[in-house]
Design a protein around this motif. Structure first.
Motif, mmCIF file in Angstrom:
data_model
loop_
_atom_site.group_PDB
_atom_site.id
_atom_site.type_symbol
_atom_site.label_atom_id
_atom_site.label_comp_id
_atom_site.label_asym_id
_atom_site.label_seq_id
_atom_site.Cartn_x
_atom_site.Cartn_y
_atom_site.Cartn_z
ATOM 1 N N TYR A 171 23.659 -5.421 -33.638
ATOM 2 C CA TYR A 171 24.971 -5.462 -34.295
ATOM 3 C C TYR A 171 26.126 -5.210 -33.337
ATOM 4 C CZ TYR A 171 22.463 -5.277 -38.726
ATOM 5 O OH TYR A 171 21.651 -5.547 -39.774
ATOM 6 N N THR A 172 25.856 -4.609 -32.204
ATOM 7 C CA THR A 172 26.940 -4.281 -31.281
ATOM 8 C C THR A 172 27.286 -5.484 -30.414
ATOM 9 O OG1 THR A 172 25.396 -3.465 -29.617
ATOM 10 C CG2 THR A 172 26.286 -1.857 -31.158
ATOM 11 N N LYS A 173 28.554 -5.557 -30.010
ATOM 12 C CA LYS A 173 29.003 -6.646 -29.145
ATOM 13 C C LYS A 173 28.677 -6.302 -27.697
ATOM 14 C CE LYS A 173 32.939 -7.977 -31.954
ATOM 15 N NZ LYS A 173 34.405 -8.148 -31.978
ATOM 16 N N GLU A 174 28.342 -7.332 -26.940
ATOM 17 C CA GLU A 174 28.062 -7.144 -25.527
ATOM 18 C C GLU A 174 29.368 -7.234 -24.750
ATOM 19 O OE1 GLU A 174 25.647 -9.516 -22.134
ATOM 20 O OE2 GLU A 174 24.588 -9.117 -23.996
ATOM 21 N N VAL A 175 29.564 -6.300 -23.834
ATOM 22 C CA VAL A 175 30.772 -6.261 -23.020
ATOM 23 C C VAL A 175 30.430 -6.810 -21.639
ATOM 24 C CG1 VAL A 175 32.508 -4.743 -22.000
ATOM 25 C CG2 VAL A 175 31.609 -4.254 -24.275
ATOM 26 N N ARG A 176 31.255 -7.710 -21.138
ATOM 27 C CA ARG A 176 31.041 -8.290 -19.809
ATOM 28 C C ARG A 176 31.482 -7.313 -18.731
ATOM 29 N NH1 ARG A 176 28.017 -12.791 -19.152
ATOM 30 N NH2 ARG A 176 28.404 -14.237 -20.824
ATOM 31 N N LEU A 177 30.590 -7.013 -17.812
ATOM 32 C CA LEU A 177 30.888 -6.141 -16.685
ATOM 33 C C LEU A 177 30.492 -6.882 -15.414
ATOM 34 C CD1 LEU A 177 29.382 -2.887 -18.172
ATOM 35 C CD2 LEU A 177 31.783 -3.500 -18.079
ATOM 36 N N ASN A 178 31.375 -6.897 -14.426
ATOM 37 C CA ASN A 178 31.139 -7.705 -13.235
ATOM 38 C C ASN A 178 30.460 -6.957 -12.101
ATOM 39 O OD1 ASN A 178 32.226 -9.988 -14.410
ATOM 40 N ND2 ASN A 178 34.294 -9.429 -13.821
ATOM 41 N N SER A 179 30.234 -5.674 -12.248
ATOM 42 C CA SER A 179 29.581 -4.901 -11.208
ATOM 43 C C SER A 179 28.101 -5.296 -11.110
ATOM 44 C CB SER A 179 29.701 -3.415 -11.522
ATOM 45 O OG SER A 179 28.875 -2.653 -10.687
ATOM 46 N N GLU A 180 27.586 -5.316 -9.897
ATOM 47 C CA GLU A 180 26.176 -5.650 -9.702
ATOM 48 C C GLU A 180 25.272 -4.616 -10.373
ATOM 49 O OE1 GLU A 180 23.100 -6.507 -6.021
ATOM 50 O OE2 GLU A 180 25.257 -6.531 -5.655
ATOM 51 N N TYR A 181 25.681 -3.349 -10.316
ATOM 52 C CA TYR A 181 24.904 -2.294 -10.962
ATOM 53 C C TYR A 181 24.842 -2.515 -12.468
ATOM 54 C CZ TYR A 181 23.943 2.165 -13.194
ATOM 55 O OH TYR A 181 23.429 3.138 -14.006
ATOM 56 N N PHE A 182 25.958 -2.854 -13.074
ATOM 57 C CA PHE A 182 25.969 -3.041 -14.528
ATOM 58 C C PHE A 182 25.186 -4.280 -14.940
ATOM 59 C CE2 PHE A 182 29.829 -0.313 -14.260
ATOM 60 C CZ PHE A 182 29.305 0.737 -14.996
ATOM 61 N N GLN A 183 25.189 -5.314 -14.103
ATOM 62 C CA GLN A 183 24.376 -6.493 -14.392
ATOM 63 C C GLN A 183 22.890 -6.127 -14.377
ATOM 64 O OE1 GLN A 183 25.460 -9.430 -15.394
ATOM 65 N NE2 GLN A 183 27.568 -8.704 -15.243
ATOM 66 N N LYS A 184 22.493 -5.324 -13.389
ATOM 67 C CA LYS A 184 21.095 -4.897 -13.323
ATOM 68 C C LYS A 184 20.755 -3.939 -14.458
ATOM 69 C CE LYS A 184 20.400 -5.755 -8.472
ATOM 70 N NZ LYS A 184 19.904 -5.273 -7.199
ATOM 71 N N LEU A 185 21.724 -3.159 -14.896
ATOM 72 C CA LEU A 185 21.514 -2.263 -16.035
ATOM 73 C C LEU A 185 21.259 -3.060 -17.311
ATOM 74 C CD1 LEU A 185 21.545 0.714 -16.977
ATOM 75 C CD2 LEU A 185 23.988 0.433 -17.402
ATOM 76 N N ILE A 186 21.990 -4.140 -17.497
ATOM 77 C CA ILE A 186 21.780 -5.005 -18.666
ATOM 78 C C ILE A 186 20.405 -5.656 -18.594
ATOM 79 C CG2 ILE A 186 22.561 -7.138 -19.775
ATOM 80 C CD1 ILE A 186 25.428 -6.265 -19.005
ATOM 81 N N GLU A 187 20.005 -6.105 -17.406
ATOM 82 C CA GLU A 187 18.670 -6.683 -17.241
ATOM 83 C C GLU A 187 17.577 -5.658 -17.555
ATOM 84 O OE1 GLU A 187 18.378 -8.257 -13.307
ATOM 85 O OE2 GLU A 187 20.037 -9.665 -13.626
ATOM 86 N N PHE A 188 17.782 -4.412 -17.121
ATOM 87 C CA PHE A 188 16.800 -3.361 -17.402
ATOM 88 C C PHE A 188 16.734 -3.070 -18.898
ATOM 89 C CE2 PHE A 188 15.595 1.152 -17.761
ATOM 90 C CZ PHE A 188 14.317 1.056 -17.212
#
Length: 80
Positions: A10-27
């Motif tokens: 139900y929550t919206k996904e927020v776009r973050l451009n940091s490499e760490y945050f991209q890997k956090l989303i993948e995890f």
């Protein structure tokens, strides 16, 4: 666990451009996908998730630690 997955949907996904945050989303997606699967040998999955979590932690700390490699070779003029 299914209630948790429903709440996340139900929550919206927020776009973050940091490499760490991209890997956090993948995890996050990796953990959610493993909770939805039936697991025969949990120890292998546990080792894999722990390895990925450690790599994520390493990525987070990569920018915060900076080692001074040549500390002893700096010029010391005695004023500081």
């Amino acid at each position: 666990m299914n209630g948790f997955n429903e709440q996340l949907s139900y929550t919206k996904e927020v776009r973050l451009n940091s490499e760490y945050f991209q890997k956090l989303i993948e995890f996050k997606n990796l953990v959610l996908n493993t909770t939805l699967k039936e697991i025969d040998d949990f120890s292998e999955v546990q080792e894999y998730l722990l390895k990925e979590a450690n790599l994520l932690h390493k990525e987070k700390n990569r920018s915060s630690y900076k080692k001074d490699k040549h500390k002893s070779k700096k010029f010391n003029d005695g004023y500081y």
